[in-house]
Motif scaffolding. Sequence first.
Motif: not given
Length: 108
Positions: A37-43
């Motif tokens: 989920r944190s990777d998704r926020y960054v993207s």
Amino acid sequence: MAKRKHKKKAVAKEIALERIKYLFELADREYPTDPDRSDRYVSLARRIGMRYRVSVPPELKKRMCKSCSSFLTPGSNCRVRLKGGLLIVTCQKCGNIQRYLFSKKKKP
């Protein structure tokens, strides 16, 4: 008429920058429980920056991988090394290496 459109663009850029910062805060909070989920926020933050032509602040830019858009946390999913005036960050997910200059500040 042109001034009004220019003001709207300036306001949109300010809102986009606030959203980028907020998404990085969320990514930092969510990383221990859900790294995907944190990777998704960054993207999402990266896409907002591209859409509104707003650059991600430098202190936040160092927290994301440029090739796989993952949220980097030192000691967990990235390796940080200091070597000859360089800060070397290696992403453990894709193996991308990022190098940043840093100055050695001498204490008086």
